[in-house]
Design an enzyme around this catalytic site. Structure first.
Site, PDB file in Angstrom:
ATOM      1  N   ASN A   9       0.878  -1.174   0.000  1.00  0.00           N
ATOM      2  CA  ASN A   9       0.000   0.000   0.000  1.00  0.00           C
ATOM      3  C   ASN A   9       0.912   1.219   0.000  1.00  0.00           C
ATOM      4  O   ASN A   9       1.506   1.547   1.018  1.00  0.00           O
ATOM      5  CB  ASN A   9      -0.889  -0.017   1.254  1.00  0.00           C
ATOM      6  N   TRP A  10       1.021   1.836  -1.168  1.00  0.00           N
ATOM      7  CA  TRP A  10       1.955   2.971  -1.301  1.00  0.00           C
ATOM      8  C   TRP A  10       1.439   4.227  -0.603  1.00  0.00           C
ATOM      9  O   TRP A  10       2.182   5.168  -0.413  1.00  0.00           O
ATOM     10  CB  TRP A  10       2.194   3.285  -2.776  1.00  0.00           C
ATOM     11  N   LYS A  11       0.154   4.247  -0.295  1.00  0.00           N
ATOM     12  CA  LYS A  11      -0.478   5.441   0.301  1.00  0.00           C
ATOM     13  C   LYS A  11      -0.212   6.650  -0.612  1.00  0.00           C
ATOM     14  O   LYS A  11      -0.166   6.489  -1.826  1.00  0.00           O
ATOM     15  CB  LYS A  11       0.013   5.642   1.735  1.00  0.00           C
ATOM     16  N   HIS A  95      -9.405   1.177   5.086  1.00  0.00           N
ATOM     17  CA  HIS A  95      -8.121   1.442   5.753  1.00  0.00           C
ATOM     18  C   HIS A  95      -8.340   2.413   6.914  1.00  0.00           C
ATOM     19  O   HIS A  95      -9.132   3.342   6.811  1.00  0.00           O
ATOM     20  CB  HIS A  95      -7.112   2.016   4.758  1.00  0.00           C
ATOM     21  N   GLU A  97      -6.655   4.788   7.953  1.00  0.00           N
ATOM     22  CA  GLU A  97      -6.408   6.206   7.637  1.00  0.00           C
ATOM     23  C   GLU A  97      -7.630   6.835   6.982  1.00  0.00           C
ATOM     24  O   GLU A  97      -7.929   8.007   7.213  1.00  0.00           O
ATOM     25  CB  GLU A  97      -5.161   6.318   6.741  1.00  0.00           C
ATOM     26  N   GLU A 167      -5.195  -4.928  10.406  1.00  0.00           N
ATOM     27  CA  GLU A 167      -4.167  -3.914  10.616  1.00  0.00           C
ATOM     28  C   GLU A 167      -4.422  -3.192  11.940  1.00  0.00           C
ATOM     29  O   GLU A 167      -5.174  -2.204  11.967  1.00  0.00           O
ATOM     30  CB  GLU A 167      -4.205  -2.881   9.483  1.00  0.00           C
ATOM     31  N   GLY A 173       2.808   2.199  10.836  1.00  0.00           N
ATOM     32  CA  GLY A 173       3.775   3.290  10.705  1.00  0.00           C
ATOM     33  C   GLY A 173       4.459   3.630  12.017  1.00  0.00           C
ATOM     34  O   GLY A 173       5.112   4.671  12.141  1.00  0.00           O
ATOM     35  N   SER A 213       3.652  -2.257  10.146  1.00  0.00           N
ATOM     36  CA  SER A 213       5.108  -2.340  10.307  1.00  0.00           C
ATOM     37  C   SER A 213       5.686  -3.693   9.879  1.00  0.00           C
ATOM     38  O   SER A 213       6.632  -4.186  10.485  1.00  0.00           O
ATOM     39  CB  SER A 213       5.512  -2.014  11.752  1.00  0.00           C
ATOM     40  N   GLY A 235       5.103   1.285   4.438  1.00  0.00           N
ATOM     41  CA  GLY A 235       6.440   1.864   4.230  1.00  0.00           C
ATOM     42  C   GLY A 235       7.422   0.945   3.519  1.00  0.00           C
ATOM     43  O   GLY A 235       8.108   1.367   2.570  1.00  0.00           O
TER      44      GLY A 235
HETATM   45  P1  13P Z   1       3.212   0.344   7.567  1.00  0.00           P
HETATM   46  O1  13P Z   1       3.677  -0.944   6.941  1.00  0.00           O
HETATM   47  O2  13P Z   1       3.952   1.540   7.061  1.00  0.00           O
HETATM   48  O3  13P Z   1       3.147   0.251   9.058  1.00  0.00           O
HETATM   49  O4  13P Z   1       1.702   0.567   7.060  1.00  0.00           O
HETATM   50  C1  13P Z   1       0.800  -0.471   7.163  1.00  0.00           C
HETATM   51  C2  13P Z   1      -0.411  -0.118   6.398  1.00  0.00           C
HETATM   52  O5  13P Z   1      -1.156   0.772   6.772  1.00  0.00           O
HETATM   53  C3  13P Z   1      -0.699  -0.872   5.166  1.00  0.00           C
HETATM   54  O6  13P Z   1      -1.976  -0.588   4.689  1.00  0.00           O
END
Ligand code: 13P
Length: 250
Positions: A9-11, A95, A97, A167, A173, A213, A235
């Site tokens: 997931n590149w966000k 998600h 976020e 998640e 993150g 993570s 990430g």
């Molecule tokens: P990280 O791997 O950066 O913790 O993010 C996880 C995530 O939100 C994947 O959708």
């Protein structure tokens, strides 16, 4: 039998040139035949990257969101049918976020899941509890409500197009990963819920990914658990070598 999935997931990261190079590097890397790689990229790169991946086996693309309405006066939004029309296979929904920063409720997500499936997309549906819920040991009830409210109205046939990503918000993150035991415990709980709601067959076929993570250093330990079928990686999916080692961590 369910798929092993390494999803990135590149966000909201990477410029166009970086996106192309990263995709190329992953496509040229070694990907085990039984691992399904999914890249969740910003909308704007999907069309170009899809053309690049035309002849590459084992890598699919995911959008990171879609709108809940089929079409219309929703300035700035992207519909599920638009994604389908450019050949996209998956959409990530729910998600944390999006729940947090865009106020996406269980009810809204239910509508997004419905339209995505109706248009023929597969859904990577995210769930997971915040830290205070984990500290109160109420995570099972919290996650089960998320699934019941947004997914469990689906028919068994529709549910077969769902991938679940667990998640825990406190692990996203933050560098803080759920332990392999915590991940396994929640994944087994989710699979049991699905078995209860649908059937043993549907539960066995469901891929449940862990996210939060994930990196090359912890992927093997996480993926070694019987109910952890892969990862949704933030990430660490932005670096080709790092992501390739996660892809090879099963
Ligand atoms: P990280 O791997 O950066 O913790 O993010 C996880 C995530 O939100 C994947 O959708």
């Amino acid at each position: 039998m369910r798929k092993k999935i390494a999803a990135g997931n590149w966000k909201m990261n990477l410029g166009r040139d970086q996106a192309v190079v990263l995709t190329q590097d992953i496509a040229e890397g070694s990907i085990p035949e039984d691992v399904h790689v999914i890249l969740g990229t910003p909308f704007i790169y999907l069309h170009e990257l899809n053309a690049m991946l035309q002849d590459v086996k084992g890598i699919e693309l995911a959008a990171q969101n879609c709108h809940q309405m089929p079409s219309g006066a929703y300035t700035g939004e992207v519909s599920a049918s638009m994604l389908k029309s450019i050949g996209i296979e998956y959409v990530i929904l729910g998600h944390s976020e999006r729940r947090m920063y865009f106020n996406e409720s269980d009810e809204l997500l239910r509508a997004k899941v419905d339209i995505a499936l109706k248009e023929g997309l597969k859904v990577i549906f995210c769930c997971g509890e915040p830290l205070e819920i984990r500290e109160a040991n109420s995570q099972n009830g919290y996650v089960s409500r998320q699934l019941v409210n947004s997914l469990f109205h689906l028919s068994e046939a529709d549910f077969s197009n769902i991938v679940i990503a667990y998640e825990p918000i406190w692990a996203i993150g933050t560098g803080k990963t759920a332990s392999a035991e915590q991940a396994q415990e929640m994944h087994a709980f989710i699979r049991a819920l699905v078995q209860e709601k649908y059937s043993a067959e549907t539960a066995v076929d469901l891929s449940i990914l862990y996210g939060g993570s994930v990196k090359s250093a912890n992927a093997s330990e996480l993926f070694a658990n019987p109910d952890v079928d892969g990862g949704l990686v933030g990430g660490a999916s932005l670096d080709a070598q790092g992501f390739l080692s996660i892809i090879n961590a099963f």
